[in-house]
Design an enzyme around this catalytic site. Structure first.
Site, mmCIF file in Angstrom:
data_model
loop_
_atom_site.group_PDB
_atom_site.id
_atom_site.type_symbol
_atom_site.label_atom_id
_atom_site.label_comp_id
_atom_site.label_asym_id
_atom_site.label_seq_id
_atom_site.Cartn_x
_atom_site.Cartn_y
_atom_site.Cartn_z
ATOM 1 N N ARG A 234 -0.764 23.875 11.605
ATOM 2 C CA ARG A 234 -0.469 22.364 11.612
ATOM 3 C C ARG A 234 0.587 21.385 10.543
ATOM 4 O O ARG A 234 0.913 22.556 9.823
ATOM 5 C CB ARG A 234 -1.799 21.790 11.223
ATOM 6 N N GLU A 263 3.640 14.765 14.871
ATOM 7 C CA GLU A 263 4.817 14.584 16.180
ATOM 8 C C GLU A 263 3.943 14.029 16.869
ATOM 9 O O GLU A 263 2.919 12.618 16.801
ATOM 10 C CB GLU A 263 3.625 16.000 16.754
ATOM 11 N N HIS A 281 4.955 22.193 20.474
ATOM 12 C CA HIS A 281 3.391 22.893 20.248
ATOM 13 C C HIS A 281 3.371 23.257 20.866
ATOM 14 O O HIS A 281 2.206 22.663 21.925
ATOM 15 C CB HIS A 281 2.743 20.844 19.602
#
Length: 316
Positions: A234, A263, A281
């Site tokens: 993360r 993000e 991601h």
């Protein structure tokens, strides 16, 4: 069908495959498509019994407060840090994830980032495409085989990374909340110790409030100047400002990142660095894995509203 009357709210876009399966069995509402979500929730929130969301998006407490009859949150992913588990526990809301399915893809991505960052593969690709090869040469890169690999978090994904790294004859160490004695890797008691003796440090711990900012300037200061940081966990686990400073001051050698603090916003400072590999991601973004994840999300919702136990409910 009895389940068709249950109202399920999809918080953020998921695979069409999953959306279609849900629509065939439930009354589905898509929060991300509503022009006035607040008005919808104020009027229809009392009818929503289930939520489907992604691990990176979760669901806000403001939305939860408008869903008084909510029974289950089925998460597309393994992270629960974007859901207030204290609130869901108090309200006896079931929370499910998709454990195990994305392990291989995430571990593969970690190895990919290690190789790409160490060997400057992305930089070399740009070098060739820019027509520079006939006129100059790339700087030397760093070998991967035999390096000291430190893994922060030795859960399913950490162990899968370690298994892959053995194929590169890497010297593997790890730190976690407990020493897993059955594993053949060196256990170190804390992250500082791990950082000090790692050529490559991989962040693979589970998300949560307690993990925010754990990888900070103290960790970067402990790492060798040539060391690489890899994050497939993360973005919140790394103090992003401290990381940028460490890279700019050459306190560490580089980074390979699949996740970021805010993000999809990535700091321009990171984008401009040649010794950083950046991914949007995508660690679990394969067709095979996303279909498996979709099936688990659906099976949890279906089981719950059929009066059965959700197969992958988390233990509070």
């Amino acid at each position: 069908m009895k389940n068709s009357k249950q109202a399920v709210l999809i918080i953020a876009p998921v695979m069409d495959y999953l959306t279609e399966k849900l629509e065939q069995n439930f009354s589905v509402h898509k929060l991300f498509q509503l022009t006035d979500p607040a008005a919808f929730l104020a009027e229809q929130g009392k009818n929503i019994k289930g939520i489907v969301t992604r691990g990176d998006i979760g669901v806000t407490n403001e939305v939860l407060a408008l869903l008084p009859e909510l029974q289950i949150i089925s998460i597309f992913g393994v992270g629960t840090d974007a859901v207030d588990l204290d609130m869901t526990r108090e309200r006896n809301i079931i929370v499910t994830t998709t454990p195990g399915v994305l392990t291989d893809d995430v571990a593969d991505t970690a190895l990919g980032l290690i190789i790409a960052t160490s060997r400057r593969l992305c930089q070399a690709d740009k070098f060739l495409r820019a027509g520079q090869w006939p006129h100059s040469s790339m700087p030397l890169s760093s070998k991967v085989t035999g390096k000291r690999l430190g893994i922060f978090g030795m859960g399913r994904i950490g162990q899968a990374i370690a298994r892959r790294a053995t194929g590169f004859d890497m010297q593997i160490s790890y730190t976690d909340t407990t020493h897993i004695e059955r594993l053949p890797y060196q256990y170190l008691p804390d992250l500082i110790s791990l950082a000090q003796q790692s050529d490559i440090l991989v962040v693979a711990i589970s998300g949560g409030k307690d993990s925010v900012g754990l990888v900070n300037k103290a960790i970067f200061a402990a790492m060798p100047n040539h060391a690489l940081l890899i994050n497939i966990a993360r973005g919140s686990m790394i103090n992003q400002d401290d990381l940028i400073h460490a890279l700019q001051q050459q306190e560490i050698g580089g980074a390979g990142l699949d996740v970021f603090a805010e993000e999809p916003n990535v700091p321009q400072a990171l984008i401009e660095m040649e010794n950083v590999v950046l991914l949007p991601h995508i660690a679990s973004a394969t067709i095979e894995t996303r279909i498996q994840m979709s099936d688990i999300v659906f099976s949890n919702i279906l089981a719950h509203f059929s009066g059965e136990k959700a197969p992958t409910a988390i233990n509070y």
